[in-house]
Design a protein around this motif. Structure first.
Motif, PDB file in Angstrom:
ATOM      1  N   UNK A  47       0.829  -1.203   0.000  1.00  0.00           N
ATOM      2  CA  UNK A  47       0.000   0.000   0.000  1.00  0.00           C
ATOM      3  C   UNK A  47       0.864   1.253   0.000  1.00  0.00           C
ATOM      4  N   UNK A  48       0.669   2.105  -0.990  1.00  0.00           N
ATOM      5  CA  UNK A  48       1.369   3.376  -1.117  1.00  0.00           C
ATOM      6  C   UNK A  48       0.368   4.521  -1.073  1.00  0.00           C
ATOM      7  N   UNK A  49       0.652   5.535  -0.264  1.00  0.00           N
ATOM      8  CA  UNK A  49      -0.149   6.749  -0.219  1.00  0.00           C
ATOM      9  C   UNK A  49       0.634   7.866  -0.885  1.00  0.00           C
ATOM     10  N   UNK A  50      -0.059   8.675  -1.677  1.00  0.00           N
ATOM     11  CA  UNK A  50       0.602   9.704  -2.477  1.00  0.00           C
ATOM     12  C   UNK A  50      -0.111  11.044  -2.341  1.00  0.00           C
ATOM     13  N   UNK A  51       0.681  12.114  -2.244  1.00  0.00           N
ATOM     14  CA  UNK A  51       0.151  13.473  -2.252  1.00  0.00           C
ATOM     15  C   UNK A  51       0.986  14.317  -3.208  1.00  0.00           C
ATOM     16  N   UNK A  52       0.313  15.077  -4.054  1.00  0.00           N
ATOM     17  CA  UNK A  52       0.984  15.987  -4.970  1.00  0.00           C
ATOM     18  C   UNK A  52       0.665  17.424  -4.608  1.00  0.00           C
ATOM     19  N   UNK A  53       1.711  18.253  -4.504  1.00  0.00           N
ATOM     20  CA  UNK A  53       1.566  19.654  -4.106  1.00  0.00           C
ATOM     21  C   UNK A  53       2.152  20.529  -5.206  1.00  0.00           C
ATOM     22  N   UNK A  54       1.364  20.842  -6.236  1.00  0.00           N
ATOM     23  CA  UNK A  54       1.902  21.558  -7.400  1.00  0.00           C
ATOM     24  C   UNK A  54       1.597  23.050  -7.404  1.00  0.00           C
TER      25      UNK A  54
END
Length: 251
Positions: free
Chosen positions: A81-88
């Motif tokens: 399980x991988x959790x991802x957040x993108x802050x662009x």
């Protein structure tokens, strides 16, 4: 991707709307796996972090282009399980000059529900949401499934899914791709890919993108990721382009 290979996290690029004249000709890239537009089913190792930043994604045609720069954070929250957040931070450019603004917040979770080391086959679901801070003010989503087959230094991966794309003039669409990579040596991985997306606007056209990319391992824990290539719109017209460059950190 095999555990001894360099890994790519997932990046959910915010949809940057260019001028109306170019919007129909430029695809939106969503939830791609750095440095490739196509993703793979391998999650970040449990308890580990993968950070891509600074990173830059750009797509467009000629001097009309848009994209984002920022940071993507991946965390191995549990086995498979991988959790991802993108802050662009989003940007656009045309003959009138540059425009900058806050990008949409991107959240996703990759779950690898099948993995067989004997056959080298893996399958994962990777649903994601884009939460608006600008743009059309709508929550968008992508619901993909990704598969991968490893053999020696070679990997074949791909898949795709359905994108929920509300908003005036928009429409839901299908997207998917396939990629082949080879581990050249302990430091260098190279690959090629092809991606296809149906029209994401009413009256829009489907697009096909081709690309080449690579990952070069620097002194641990850093690496450089880059890819790019042309994008073709159904019905002809000049080809557009897409590119991605990032510094990766793995610990």
């Amino acid at each position: 991707m095999r555990p001894d290979k360099m890994r790519r996290g997932s990046w959910a690029m915010p949809t940057m709307r260019l001028l109306a004249a170019t919007a129909l000709a430029i695809p939106s890239i969503a939830f791609a796996g750095p440095p490739f537009m196509t993703d793979d089913p391998e999650p970040t190792e449990t308890g580990h972090w993968e950070i891509y930043g600074p990173l830059v994604e750009v797509e467009g045609r000629g001097d009309a282009f848009g994209g984002s720069t920022g940071v993507e954070i991946n965390y191995g929250a549990a086995p498979d399980l991988q959790l991802t957040a993108g802050l662009p931070i989003g940007f656009e450019h045309d003959r009138a000059g540059w425009r900058w603004g806050a990008g949409d917040l991107e959240l996703s979770a990759k779950y690898r529900f099948y993995h067989d080391e004997g056959t080298g086959l893996s399958i994962a679901a990777f649903p994601g949401l884009t939460l608006p801070t600008a743009g059309n003010g709508k929550v968008t989503a992508l619901l993909p499934v990704w598969l991968q087959k490893d053999r020696g230094d070679w990997s074949l991966f791909g898949g795709g899914g359905y994108a929920i794309n509300p908003g005036g003039g928009n429409r839901n669409y299908w997207t998917g791709g396939i990629a082949v990579t080879r581990q050249i040596d302990d430091r260098l991985l190279l690959g090629i890919e092809a991606d296809r997306q149906s029209a994401d606007t009413i009256g829009g056209r489907a697009t096909t993108s081709l690309g080449v990319g690579g990952i070069y391992q620097l002194k641990a824990p850093f690496r450089i990721l880059a890819s790019g290539g042309p994008t073709f719109v159904d019905g002809g017209g000049a080809a557009g382009f897409h590119t991605f460059v990032a510094l990766g950190l793995d610990f």
